[in-house]
Design an enzyme around this catalytic site. Sequence first.
Site, mmCIF file in Angstrom:
data_model
loop_
_atom_site.group_PDB
_atom_site.id
_atom_site.type_symbol
_atom_site.label_atom_id
_atom_site.label_comp_id
_atom_site.label_asym_id
_atom_site.label_seq_id
_atom_site.Cartn_x
_atom_site.Cartn_y
_atom_site.Cartn_z
ATOM 1 N N LYS A 1 0.821 -1.217 0.000
ATOM 2 C CA LYS A 1 0.000 0.000 0.000
ATOM 3 C C LYS A 1 0.855 1.267 0.000
ATOM 4 C CE LYS A 1 -2.034 -1.977 3.514
ATOM 5 N NZ LYS A 1 -1.679 -3.394 3.304
ATOM 6 N N ILE A 2 1.866 1.273 0.874
ATOM 7 C CA ILE A 2 2.684 2.495 0.989
ATOM 8 C C ILE A 2 3.602 2.646 -0.234
ATOM 9 C CG2 ILE A 2 4.443 3.678 2.365
ATOM 10 C CD1 ILE A 2 3.211 2.264 4.853
ATOM 11 N N ASP B 1 9.769 -6.586 -5.563
ATOM 12 C CA ASP B 1 8.864 -7.170 -4.563
ATOM 13 C C ASP B 1 8.772 -8.660 -4.884
ATOM 14 O OD1 ASP B 1 6.482 -8.000 -3.078
ATOM 15 O OD2 ASP B 1 6.011 -5.873 -2.875
ATOM 16 N N CYS C 1 9.131 -2.233 2.454
ATOM 17 C CA CYS C 1 8.803 -3.641 2.713
ATOM 18 C C CYS C 1 8.804 -3.877 4.225
ATOM 19 C CB CYS C 1 9.816 -4.554 2.032
ATOM 20 S SG CYS C 1 11.509 -4.239 2.540
ATOM 21 N N PRO C 2 8.168 -4.964 4.668
ATOM 22 C CA PRO C 2 8.188 -5.249 6.108
ATOM 23 C C PRO C 2 9.551 -5.808 6.521
ATOM 24 C CG PRO C 2 6.994 -6.963 4.937
ATOM 25 C CD PRO C 2 7.387 -5.950 3.914
ATOM 26 N N THR D 1 11.486 4.534 5.569
ATOM 27 C CA THR D 1 10.340 4.866 6.425
ATOM 28 C C THR D 1 9.652 3.567 6.851
ATOM 29 O OG1 THR D 1 8.980 5.134 4.445
ATOM 30 C CG2 THR D 1 9.832 7.161 5.440
ATOM 31 N N SER D 2 10.372 2.423 6.753
ATOM 32 C CA SER D 2 9.707 1.146 7.061
ATOM 33 C C SER D 2 10.088 0.596 8.433
ATOM 34 C CB SER D 2 9.985 0.125 5.968
ATOM 35 O OG SER D 2 9.044 0.316 4.928
ATOM 36 N N ARG D 3 11.214 -0.057 8.518
ATOM 37 C CA ARG D 3 11.684 -0.569 9.810
ATOM 38 C C ARG D 3 13.202 -0.415 9.861
ATOM 39 N NH1 ARG D 3 7.339 0.023 11.304
ATOM 40 N NH2 ARG D 3 5.853 -1.444 12.199
ATOM 41 N N ASP E 1 13.415 7.578 8.922
ATOM 42 C CA ASP E 1 12.315 7.796 9.876
ATOM 43 C C ASP E 1 12.336 6.699 10.934
ATOM 44 O OD1 ASP E 1 9.902 9.139 10.805
ATOM 45 O OD2 ASP E 1 8.829 7.342 10.126
ATOM 46 N N GLU F 1 15.998 1.995 17.690
ATOM 47 C CA GLU F 1 15.159 3.134 18.068
ATOM 48 C C GLU F 1 14.331 2.917 19.328
ATOM 49 O OE1 GLU F 1 12.556 3.250 14.527
ATOM 50 O OE2 GLU F 1 10.870 2.745 15.842
ATOM 51 N N HIS G 1 10.275 8.151 13.851
ATOM 52 C CA HIS G 1 9.195 7.225 13.471
ATOM 53 C C HIS G 1 7.850 7.970 13.442
ATOM 54 C CE1 HIS G 1 8.288 2.642 13.454
ATOM 55 N NE2 HIS G 1 7.388 3.290 12.738
HETATM 56 P P1 NAD Z 1 1.989 -3.944 2.804
HETATM 57 O O1 NAD Z 1 1.841 -5.224 3.539
HETATM 58 O O2 NAD Z 1 0.825 -3.353 2.094
HETATM 59 O O3 NAD Z 1 3.160 -4.093 1.714
HETATM 60 C C1 NAD Z 1 4.411 -4.654 1.982
HETATM 61 C C2 NAD Z 1 4.972 -5.138 0.643
HETATM 62 O O4 NAD Z 1 6.325 -5.555 0.867
HETATM 63 C C3 NAD Z 1 4.208 -6.337 0.056
HETATM 64 O O5 NAD Z 1 3.879 -6.089 -1.287
HETATM 65 C C4 NAD Z 1 5.203 -7.483 0.195
HETATM 66 O O6 NAD Z 1 5.092 -8.440 -0.832
HETATM 67 C C5 NAD Z 1 6.524 -6.733 0.107
HETATM 68 N N1 NAD Z 1 7.659 -7.479 0.630
HETATM 69 C C6 NAD Z 1 7.686 -8.472 1.571
HETATM 70 N N2 NAD Z 1 8.948 -8.907 1.739
HETATM 71 C C7 NAD Z 1 9.723 -8.184 0.890
HETATM 72 C C8 NAD Z 1 11.109 -8.188 0.582
HETATM 73 N N3 NAD Z 1 11.966 -9.014 1.213
HETATM 74 N N4 NAD Z 1 11.566 -7.328 -0.355
HETATM 75 C C9 NAD Z 1 10.717 -6.492 -1.003
HETATM 76 N N5 NAD Z 1 9.404 -6.444 -0.759
HETATM 77 C C10 NAD Z 1 8.910 -7.281 0.174
HETATM 78 O O7 NAD Z 1 2.599 -2.939 3.849
HETATM 79 P P2 NAD Z 1 2.524 -1.344 3.849
HETATM 80 O O8 NAD Z 1 1.265 -0.889 4.503
HETATM 81 O O9 NAD Z 1 2.841 -0.841 2.488
HETATM 82 O O10 NAD Z 1 3.721 -1.002 4.837
HETATM 83 C C11 NAD Z 1 5.064 -1.246 4.496
HETATM 84 C C12 NAD Z 1 5.926 -1.108 5.732
HETATM 85 O O11 NAD Z 1 5.918 0.253 6.182
HETATM 86 C C13 NAD Z 1 5.400 -1.876 6.956
HETATM 87 O O12 NAD Z 1 5.869 -3.206 6.963
HETATM 88 C C14 NAD Z 1 5.963 -1.103 8.106
HETATM 89 O O13 NAD Z 1 7.206 -1.672 8.475
HETATM 90 C C15 NAD Z 1 6.213 0.290 7.552
HETATM 91 N N6 NAD Z 1 5.407 1.344 8.176
HETATM 92 C C16 NAD Z 1 6.054 2.414 8.707
HETATM 93 C C17 NAD Z 1 5.324 3.461 9.273
HETATM 94 C C18 NAD Z 1 6.002 4.690 9.844
HETATM 95 O O14 NAD Z 1 5.369 5.472 10.557
HETATM 96 N N7 NAD Z 1 7.272 4.917 9.552
HETATM 97 C C19 NAD Z 1 3.925 3.378 9.304
HETATM 98 C C20 NAD Z 1 3.303 2.268 8.736
HETATM 99 C C21 NAD Z 1 4.050 1.250 8.176
#
Ligand code: NAD
Length: 328
Positions: free
Chosen positions: A154-155, A174, A202-203, A229-231, A255, A260, A292
């Site tokens: 989604k993001i 992906d 990605c997660p 901005t992920s982890r 982020d 952290e 974050h």
């Molecule tokens: P989502 O589940 O919609 O999408 C994650 C995508 O990553 C999926 O399409 C999945 O197939 C892909 N993926 C899985 N393993 C992978 C890999 N090894 N390499 C590449 N792609 C891979 O998740 P989302 O809602 O888009 O969120 C993504 C990430 O953003 C979350 O996992 C979370 O860690 C992070 N996040 C951060 C904040 C923030 O405030 N900074 C807020 C929300 C989410």
Amino acid sequence: MNTISFFDTKPYDKEFFDKENEKYGFHIIYHEEKLNKKTAVLAEGSDAVCAFVNDDIGADTLKVLDKQNIHMIAMRCAGFNNIDFKLAKEKFHVARVPAYSPYAVAEHAIGMLLMLNRKLHRAYIRVRDYNFSLNGLTGFDIHGKTVGVIGTGKIGRSFIDICKGFGTEVLAYDPYPVKDSDIHYVELDELFRRSDIISLHCPLTKESYHIIDKKSLSKMKDGVYIMNTSRGALIDSEDLLEAIKDKKVGAAALDVYEEEADLFYEDNSNTILQDDVLARLISMPNVLVTSHQAFLTEEALGNIAETTLHNLDEYFKGEVMENEVCFQ
Ligand code: NAD
């Protein structure tokens, strides 16, 4: 009336949850402490706990909750890498908020990119000191550059949409590509080799842990921009620091940060920062660290409160939870 113990809560959580709770009338107890094996006893007498990204929901914490007969964990976030699922399985219900505003995170990532590239963080400080010099503030056109997006959920997709508006070429990686989309997927090595800007969406999993490290950095263009901005643990922070010092990396927007958990969301301005890697990263003019906060918009906070209390309501009513992460 069902009682829920909220952990790691801040004034903005309380504001949005109290408003949403007018619909449900749950008894909510807000704890400022993070959930961990020591603080889990604070939930005594509650029917469920509500936790956040940096809570430690490992085996020891779960055992304390189990002893108190608490078997529902409502995560008020999307990620759940901080839960020990080996122990949680079949004993605990875990629900999450799968989506609350992908736009919030994608827009924050873009904000960080523009800030770093056009040196807005430095310009802001200069002008406040009546220093109107432009020396050292030169950026580049984002138009025409190649952006590598790792993770097209989604993001990632929201981020790609914005990038396209800038007139960039977007390459994506992906393991589960979106079917029938116009996203241009490539192998990870090609993305590393061709991208001017790389953004992580990605997660955090076993496969993605330290996806950015010395080895992958060596495959990238000189001056590449790294955005996370992920982890935090998607990046080996020490390797990133070395690459910035070597001028391999042109700028980094973080982020999130590997270590952290004990720092972010708290005011540490009166303490001596013990994390030398973070301190050095923050000291760099081409590194931007935010705490974050990419999710922090009114829309996201409202949606988080709505979905979290809806998840809890389903649990208390014994209904199937649509946002259940694990049970059996
Ligand atoms: P989502 O589940 O919609 O999408 C994650 C995508 O990553 C999926 O399409 C999945 O197939 C892909 N993926 C899985 N393993 C992978 C890999 N090894 N390499 C590449 N792609 C891979 O998740 P989302 O809602 O888009 O969120 C993504 C990430 O953003 C979350 O996992 C979370 O860690 C992070 N996040 C951060 C904040 C923030 O405030 N900074 C807020 C929300 C989410």
